[in-house]
Design an enzyme around this catalytic site. Structure first.
Site, PDB file in Angstrom:
ATOM      1  N   TYR A   1       7.267  -1.459  -2.272  1.00  0.00           N
ATOM      2  CA  TYR A   1       7.081  -0.095  -2.778  1.00  0.00           C
ATOM      3  C   TYR A   1       6.517   0.803  -1.689  1.00  0.00           C
ATOM      4  O   TYR A   1       6.076   0.332  -0.630  1.00  0.00           O
ATOM      5  CB  TYR A   1       6.168  -0.093  -4.013  1.00  0.00           C
ATOM      6  CG  TYR A   1       4.698  -0.240  -3.689  1.00  0.00           C
ATOM      7  CD1 TYR A   1       4.168  -1.466  -3.299  1.00  0.00           C
ATOM      8  CD2 TYR A   1       3.841   0.858  -3.742  1.00  0.00           C
ATOM      9  CE1 TYR A   1       2.825  -1.607  -2.990  1.00  0.00           C
ATOM     10  CE2 TYR A   1       2.489   0.731  -3.426  1.00  0.00           C
ATOM     11  CZ  TYR A   1       1.991  -0.503  -3.052  1.00  0.00           C
ATOM     12  OH  TYR A   1       0.668  -0.619  -2.735  1.00  0.00           O
TER      13      TYR A   1
ATOM     14  N   LEU B   1      -2.278  -3.719   6.034  1.00  0.00           N
ATOM     15  CA  LEU B   1      -1.051  -2.938   5.906  1.00  0.00           C
ATOM     16  C   LEU B   1      -0.991  -1.924   7.052  1.00  0.00           C
ATOM     17  O   LEU B   1      -2.004  -1.281   7.348  1.00  0.00           O
ATOM     18  CB  LEU B   1      -1.065  -2.188   4.563  1.00  0.00           C
ATOM     19  CG  LEU B   1       0.259  -1.485   4.262  1.00  0.00           C
ATOM     20  CD1 LEU B   1       1.284  -2.493   3.752  1.00  0.00           C
ATOM     21  CD2 LEU B   1       0.067  -0.366   3.264  1.00  0.00           C
TER      22      LEU B   1
ATOM     23  N   LYS C   1       4.241  -4.434   2.262  1.00  0.00           N
ATOM     24  CA  LYS C   1       3.807  -3.596   1.135  1.00  0.00           C
ATOM     25  C   LYS C   1       4.506  -4.088  -0.132  1.00  0.00           C
ATOM     26  O   LYS C   1       5.426  -3.462  -0.673  1.00  0.00           O
ATOM     27  CB  LYS C   1       4.094  -2.117   1.413  1.00  0.00           C
ATOM     28  CG  LYS C   1       3.309  -1.178   0.510  1.00  0.00           C
ATOM     29  CD  LYS C   1       3.270   0.217   1.071  1.00  0.00           C
ATOM     30  CE  LYS C   1       2.695   1.248   0.124  1.00  0.00           C
ATOM     31  NZ  LYS C   1       1.269   1.101  -0.154  1.00  0.00           N
TER      32      LYS C   1
ATOM     33  N   GLU D   1      -9.493  -4.336   5.734  1.00  0.00           N
ATOM     34  CA  GLU D   1      -9.161  -2.985   5.268  1.00  0.00           C
ATOM     35  C   GLU D   1      -9.800  -2.776   3.909  1.00  0.00           C
ATOM     36  O   GLU D   1     -10.581  -3.605   3.451  1.00  0.00           O
ATOM     37  CB  GLU D   1      -7.636  -2.798   5.212  1.00  0.00           C
ATOM     38  CG  GLU D   1      -6.911  -3.770   4.305  1.00  0.00           C
ATOM     39  CD  GLU D   1      -5.397  -3.548   4.245  1.00  0.00           C
ATOM     40  OE1 GLU D   1      -4.896  -2.509   4.692  1.00  0.00           O
ATOM     41  OE2 GLU D   1      -4.720  -4.454   3.710  1.00  0.00           O
TER      42      GLU D   1
HETATM   43  N1  PMP Z   1      -3.873  -0.710   2.935  1.00  0.00           N
HETATM   44  C1  PMP Z   1      -3.547  -0.975   1.659  1.00  0.00           C
HETATM   45  C2  PMP Z   1      -3.873  -2.324   1.108  1.00  0.00           C
HETATM   46  C3  PMP Z   1      -2.902  -0.010   0.876  1.00  0.00           C
HETATM   47  O1  PMP Z   1      -2.556  -0.291  -0.398  1.00  0.00           O
HETATM   48  C4  PMP Z   1      -2.631   1.262   1.429  1.00  0.00           C
HETATM   49  C5  PMP Z   1      -1.901   2.306   0.646  1.00  0.00           C
HETATM   50  N2  PMP Z   1      -2.453   2.600  -0.594  1.00  0.00           N
HETATM   51  C6  PMP Z   1      -3.022   1.510   2.757  1.00  0.00           C
HETATM   52  C7  PMP Z   1      -3.627   0.490   3.489  1.00  0.00           C
HETATM   53  C8  PMP Z   1      -2.795   2.843   3.403  1.00  0.00           C
HETATM   54  O2  PMP Z   1      -1.423   3.076   3.624  1.00  0.00           O
HETATM   55  P1  PMP Z   1      -0.823   4.527   3.694  1.00  0.00           P
HETATM   56  O3  PMP Z   1      -1.628   5.287   4.672  1.00  0.00           O
HETATM   57  O4  PMP Z   1       0.569   4.305   4.132  1.00  0.00           O
HETATM   58  O5  PMP Z   1      -0.912   5.114   2.318  1.00  0.00           O
END
Ligand code: PMP
Length: 285
Positions: free
Chosen positions: A32, A206, A149, A182
């Site tokens: 997603y 991620l 993701k 994270e």
């Molecule tokens: N890490 C995780 C586990 C996430 O779910 C997300 C997005 N919600 C992110 C990092 C940040 O990703 P992005 O900047 O692409 O939204």
């Protein structure tokens, strides 16, 4: 509100139905994305679609739409749901099989779902208007492919709940070596002596699109130094500033970790400089 897209048709959300045999439902077997859109303008559209295609490839779902087809769907959802501050959720699961069997089936059609949901207004670079986050911490007990993701988010959900249940806005995670990975739904950073430090991209985190854009913007438009390296939890506790980033939060300043103030306990000056540069340049992506 809530006209959604399912398998090439737009319909009211209540009418959107999928098979209970969909592998997204049974196994969390899908990929997603969430792309932010402010007043009709998508932010980071191309890198979000790139990451989704990479994710689909990594889990062997043979599905690739032309980027313009995705743009069409995103723009139609914005048009049908009223522009404003929206997150556009895109989801491709492997599809519905006739039996529940772990191996990838060869003859199923991927399920494509997309909808729009309200997100907070974009951050303004103003300390008095920013939402200050308070976070919990806990050991990262997710799987070892956090770079994907995947829609299988139970590990993230449980970690988010850990903080939420105690009244915190997020949960920062650390691995068995006491190194920050994270947040449960965002990337994480510390600032020490003016330097922004964030863990390097690997299987533990991620590759956030906000992270990608922020690091690029800081390099191109500011003098702020960035280091991508291991960050220990001791460094987190001794940091001058802590930030989180995600598509719906942009750069979120953290003022409390496990009930202890970060630095002075106030939103920091480096956050202000970074959010100022991010706000000014984010629509370039
Ligand atoms: N890490 C995780 C586990 C996430 O779910 C997300 C997005 N919600 C992110 C990092 C940040 O990703 P992005 O900047 O692409 O939204």
């Amino acid at each position: 509100m809530s006209i959604v897209f399912l398998n090439d048709r737009y319909m009211p959300m209540e009418e959107a139905k999928i098979s209970p045999m969909d592998r997204g439902f049974l196994f969390g077997d899908g990929i997603y994305e969430v792309i932010p859109s402010y007043d009709g303008e998508l932010v980071g559209f191309a890198p979000h679609i790139d990451r989704m295609n990479q994710g689909l490839e990594l889990i062997g779902i043979d599905f690739k739409w032309d980027v313009n087809k995705w743009r069409e769907v995103c723009e139609a959802l914005i048009e049908k749901n009223g522009s404003g501050n929206l997150g556009i959720y895109l989801h491709v699961s492997r599809g519905a099989d006739s039996k529940r069997f772990h191996a990838y089936p060869s003859d199923v059609t991927p399920t494509v779902y997309a909808y729009a949901f309200e997100i907070p207004a974009a951050n303004v670079p103003d300390k008095s208007k920013a939402k200050a986050y308070k976070v919990a911490t806990t050991e990262d007990l997710r799987w070892q492919r956090c770079n994907i993701k995947s829609t299988a988010l139970l590990g993230n959900v449980m970690h988010f709940q850990h903080g939420h249940a105690q009244g915190y806005n997020e949960t920062i995670l650390y691995n068995a070596n006491n190194e920050m990975t994270e947040g449960s739904a965002c990337n994480a950073y510390i600032v020490k002596d003016g330097v922004v430090i964030t863990p390097p991209l690997d299987n533990q985190i991620l590759p956030g699109i906000t992270r990608l854009m922020l690091l690029d913007i800081l390099a191109k438009h500011t003098d702020i130094k960035v280091e991508e390296r291991v960050v220990t939890m001791d460094e987190v506790l001794a940091a001058d500033e802590v930030w989180l980033t995600s598509s719906s939060k942009e750069i979120a300043p953290v003022i409390e970790v496990d009930g202890k103030p970060v630095g002075s306990g106030e939103i920091g000056d480096v956050w202000l400089a970074a959010q100022t540069a991010y706000t000014a340049n984010k629509t370039e992506y």
